[in-house]
Design a protein around this motif. Sequence first.
Motif, PDB file in Angstrom:
ATOM      1  N   GLY A   1       0.613  -1.186  -0.030  1.00 23.38           N
ATOM      2  CA  GLY A   1       0.096   0.112   0.172  1.00 23.38           C
ATOM      3  C   GLY A   1       0.689   1.243   0.084  1.00 23.38           C
ATOM      4  N   GLY A   2       2.103   1.224   0.814  1.00 22.59           N
ATOM      5  CA  GLY A   2       2.924   2.274   0.592  1.00 22.59           C
ATOM      6  C   GLY A   2       2.488   3.543   1.874  1.00 22.59           C
ATOM      7  N   ASP A   3       1.727   3.099   2.479  1.00 26.34           N
ATOM      8  CA  ASP A   3       1.252   4.369   3.773  1.00 26.34           C
ATOM      9  C   ASP A   3       1.938   3.653   4.790  1.00 26.34           C
ATOM     10  OD1 ASP A   3       0.371   6.129   5.142  1.00 26.34           O
ATOM     11  OD2 ASP A   3      -1.811   5.557   4.897  1.00 26.34           O
ATOM     12  N   TYR A   4       3.133   4.281   5.156  1.00 27.12           N
ATOM     13  CA  TYR A   4       3.812   3.944   6.479  1.00 27.12           C
ATOM     14  C   TYR A   4       3.748   4.957   7.408  1.00 27.12           C
ATOM     15  CZ  TYR A   4       5.742   1.011   2.620  1.00 27.12           C
ATOM     16  OH  TYR A   4       5.805   0.226   1.417  1.00 27.12           O
ATOM     17  N   GLY A   5       2.714   5.806   7.821  1.00 32.02           N
ATOM     18  CA  GLY A   5       2.630   6.740   8.572  1.00 32.02           C
ATOM     19  C   GLY A   5       2.512   6.043   9.987  1.00 32.02           C
ATOM     20  N   GLU A   6       1.646   4.751  10.122  1.00 36.79           N
ATOM     21  CA  GLU A   6       1.540   4.066  11.340  1.00 36.79           C
ATOM     22  C   GLU A   6       2.125   2.794  11.220  1.00 36.79           C
ATOM     23  OE1 GLU A   6       0.282   5.203  13.788  1.00 36.79           O
ATOM     24  OE2 GLU A   6      -0.260   7.053  13.189  1.00 36.79           O
ATOM     25  N   PRO A   7       2.710   2.266  12.184  1.00 34.87           N
ATOM     26  CA  PRO A   7       3.507   0.823  12.344  1.00 34.87           C
ATOM     27  C   PRO A   7       2.073  -0.239  12.104  1.00 34.87           C
ATOM     28  CG  PRO A   7       3.328   1.823  14.319  1.00 34.87           C
ATOM     29  CD  PRO A   7       3.036   2.680  13.488  1.00 34.87           C
ATOM     30  N   LEU A   8       2.737  -1.621  11.987  1.00 34.01           N
ATOM     31  CA  LEU A   8       1.861  -2.490  11.726  1.00 34.01           C
ATOM     32  C   LEU A   8       2.131  -3.460  12.882  1.00 34.01           C
ATOM     33  CD1 LEU A   8      -0.396  -4.305  10.167  1.00 34.01           C
ATOM     34  CD2 LEU A   8       1.746  -5.104   8.632  1.00 34.01           C
ATOM     35  N   GLU A   9       1.228  -4.125  13.395  1.00 32.89           N
ATOM     36  CA  GLU A   9       1.206  -5.398  14.506  1.00 32.89           C
ATOM     37  C   GLU A   9       0.738  -6.434  13.730  1.00 32.89           C
ATOM     38  OE1 GLU A   9       0.600  -4.590  18.252  1.00 32.89           O
ATOM     39  OE2 GLU A   9       2.036  -2.811  18.599  1.00 32.89           O
ATOM     40  N   LEU A  10       1.288  -7.599  13.800  1.00 37.62           N
ATOM     41  CA  LEU A  10       0.629  -8.859  13.683  1.00 37.62           C
ATOM     42  C   LEU A  10       1.459 -10.010  14.293  1.00 37.62           C
ATOM     43  CD1 LEU A  10       2.889  -9.851  11.346  1.00 37.62           C
ATOM     44  CD2 LEU A  10       1.657  -8.287   9.807  1.00 37.62           C
ATOM     45  N   ALA A  11       0.760 -11.277  14.024  1.00 35.05           N
ATOM     46  CA  ALA A  11       1.343 -12.254  14.713  1.00 35.05           C
ATOM     47  C   ALA A  11       2.531 -12.782  13.805  1.00 35.05           C
ATOM     48  CB  ALA A  11       0.250 -13.405  14.572  1.00 35.05           C
ATOM     49  N   SER A  12       3.481 -13.270  14.694  1.00 29.67           N
ATOM     50  CA  SER A  12       4.916 -14.054  14.065  1.00 29.67           C
ATOM     51  C   SER A  12       4.545 -15.091  13.035  1.00 29.67           C
ATOM     52  CB  SER A  12       5.668 -14.426  15.105  1.00 29.67           C
ATOM     53  OG  SER A  12       6.708 -15.028  14.474  1.00 29.67           O
ATOM     54  N   PRO A  13       5.097 -14.657  11.893  1.00 31.51           N
ATOM     55  CA  PRO A  13       4.844 -16.087  10.692  1.00 31.51           C
ATOM     56  C   PRO A  13       5.526 -17.431  11.547  1.00 31.51           C
ATOM     57  CG  PRO A  13       6.836 -14.689   9.946  1.00 31.51           C
ATOM     58  CD  PRO A  13       6.310 -13.961  11.272  1.00 31.51           C
ATOM     59  N   LEU A  14       6.242 -17.379  12.520  1.00 32.48           N
ATOM     60  CA  LEU A  14       6.930 -18.621  12.830  1.00 32.48           C
ATOM     61  C   LEU A  14       6.101 -19.088  14.161  1.00 32.48           C
ATOM     62  CD1 LEU A  14      10.591 -17.539  12.805  1.00 32.48           C
ATOM     63  CD2 LEU A  14       9.376 -18.880  10.912  1.00 32.48           C
ATOM     64  N   ASN A  15       5.496 -18.239  14.920  1.00 31.47           N
ATOM     65  CA  ASN A  15       4.626 -18.551  16.234  1.00 31.47           C
ATOM     66  C   ASN A  15       3.766 -17.644  16.451  1.00 31.47           C
ATOM     67  OD1 ASN A  15       4.197 -19.585  18.742  1.00 31.47           O
ATOM     68  ND2 ASN A  15       5.884 -19.305  19.682  1.00 31.47           N
ATOM     69  N   ASP A  16       2.336 -18.471  16.359  1.00 33.97           N
ATOM     70  CA  ASP A  16       1.154 -17.441  16.699  1.00 33.97           C
ATOM     71  C   ASP A  16       0.936 -16.850  17.884  1.00 33.97           C
ATOM     72  OD1 ASP A  16       0.510 -18.000  13.910  1.00 33.97           O
ATOM     73  OD2 ASP A  16      -0.592 -19.837  14.602  1.00 33.97           O
ATOM     74  N   ASP A  17       2.075 -17.491  18.787  1.00 35.90           N
ATOM     75  CA  ASP A  17       1.827 -16.689  20.238  1.00 35.90           C
ATOM     76  C   ASP A  17       2.943 -15.526  20.326  1.00 35.90           C
ATOM     77  OD1 ASP A  17       0.016 -18.588  20.970  1.00 35.90           O
ATOM     78  OD2 ASP A  17       1.533 -19.990  21.481  1.00 35.90           O
ATOM     79  N   GLU A  18       3.574 -15.186  19.301  1.00 37.09           N
ATOM     80  CA  GLU A  18       4.314 -13.929  19.470  1.00 37.09           C
ATOM     81  C   GLU A  18       3.695 -13.100  18.297  1.00 37.09           C
ATOM     82  OE1 GLU A  18       8.562 -15.369  18.295  1.00 37.09           O
ATOM     83  OE2 GLU A  18       8.664 -16.633  20.197  1.00 37.09           O
ATOM     84  N   TYR A  19       4.039 -11.879  18.972  1.00 39.64           N
ATOM     85  CA  TYR A  19       3.535 -10.668  17.973  1.00 39.64           C
ATOM     86  C   TYR A  19       4.794  -9.642  17.751  1.00 39.64           C
ATOM     87  CZ  TYR A  19      -1.358 -12.274  18.840  1.00 39.64           C
ATOM     88  OH  TYR A  19      -2.284 -12.883  18.825  1.00 39.64           O
ATOM     89  N   LEU A  20       4.772  -9.058  16.426  1.00 34.63           N
ATOM     90  CA  LEU A  20       5.646  -8.210  15.879  1.00 34.63           C
ATOM     91  C   LEU A  20       5.088  -6.832  15.699  1.00 34.63           C
ATOM     92  CD1 LEU A  20       7.432 -10.944  13.443  1.00 34.63           C
ATOM     93  CD2 LEU A  20       8.150 -10.609  15.735  1.00 34.63           C
TER      94      LEU A  20
END
Length: 437
Positions: A157-176
């Motif tokens: 999308g190219g809109d990086y004004g705000e950071p993104l938080e999502l679950a880790s691709p290696l472990n669903d219990d970890e968040y990045l």
Amino acid sequence: MNINWRSRLATQLATVVAGCALAGWPFGHVGLAVALGLAVYLAVTLRHLLRLHAWLLSEAPGAPPEAEGLWGEVLDRLYRRQRHEQRQREELLAVIGRAQASTEALRDAIILVDRHGNLEWWNRAAETLLGLRQPQDLGQPITNLVRHPRFSDYFLGGDYGEPLELASPLNDDEYLHILVTRFGEGDRLLLVRDVTRLHQLEQMRKDFVANVSHELRTPLTVITGYLETLLDNADHATPRWRRALGQMQQQAGRMQHTIDDLLLLARLEATDYPADNRPVVLEPLLASILQDGRALSGAVGHRLSLECEPGLALLGSETELRSCFSNLVFNAVKYSPEGGEVRVRAWQDAEGAHVAVQDNGPGIDARHLPRLTERFYRLDASRASSTGGTGLGLAIVKHVLIRHRGGLDIHSVPGEGSCFTCDFQPEQIAQRTAASA
């Protein structure tokens, strides 16, 4: 310096020619002697050139070949420049080495991506947090390696004004926590941080608020029921008791409204996208909300108007969208002066769909705008108490828009009014055929 060398070279040639001419003059072969002298001079020059060429082509050149005169100075100058450049290169490599060592020691992942979205470099933490492998993933598109719909939408999308938080691709219990920064000619730098602990604390807070709100509903319902019973049978009570019971019922209703909003926020935060995702036609929905707004206005007599593009529909939850738009309309009615005007517009363009609620109320100072969507944030506590607000309306609007891939734009001028615009991405616009069906 160049002029000095040229004069010295001319002097050497003149000396060679003069010497050879003097040597050949007694024998009557001046020309032959000069030609032989120049040939020898050329041979010596070629020899120095070949030695210089061999030295420059050497993989690990040491000291330059020995020479005298002008050639000796040339070789010495080349050697000194070579040593200077070598020292600069060693210093630069040392700086690069320290930078790489420092980035390798970071717990946060650092990733360099070129303008085409391909991986160029990453530190060791990126292998731990995202599972990148060296050298197999070098040059691969990052969206092929981090397979998450939200990450793809965010990165492309190219809109990086705000950071993104999502679950880790290696472990669903970890968040990045992912932050993207542009640099150079379209290149991007990704900073990825493990925020599992913060996410757990935030989840604990959400669970606490949801559980407490749920537990308060039962006693509050009992209290409200008894208050209604007392008020229904308060005909023979003194005015003092009737006034107290009325205030108790009013405050109980306000608390019930706050609990309902807290539970709604908890439900909105539980999932990323609404479960009942279907086309929602905006015109009848907004017309119904404006009808409720007129009832809320009552005798104050606000002027409410609607301008909606025919057939415009959004994909989403009708219940959540109604809650979002009604919060904006009701706020505009509550905070507009007597006889004020509230305009609602809905349209679409190349950037997506938009719903704007504009009023001519007192307006909002610019320093308050960044915090308006925070929970329980109020501009004026006394004014909020008089209007019965809970401080959660705009927080609900924010979360509904996030779930519908939208955003809230606030424009306000003190003394002139405010305009709250909900912006939706083009993919959230439903086809008119589907909407009409």
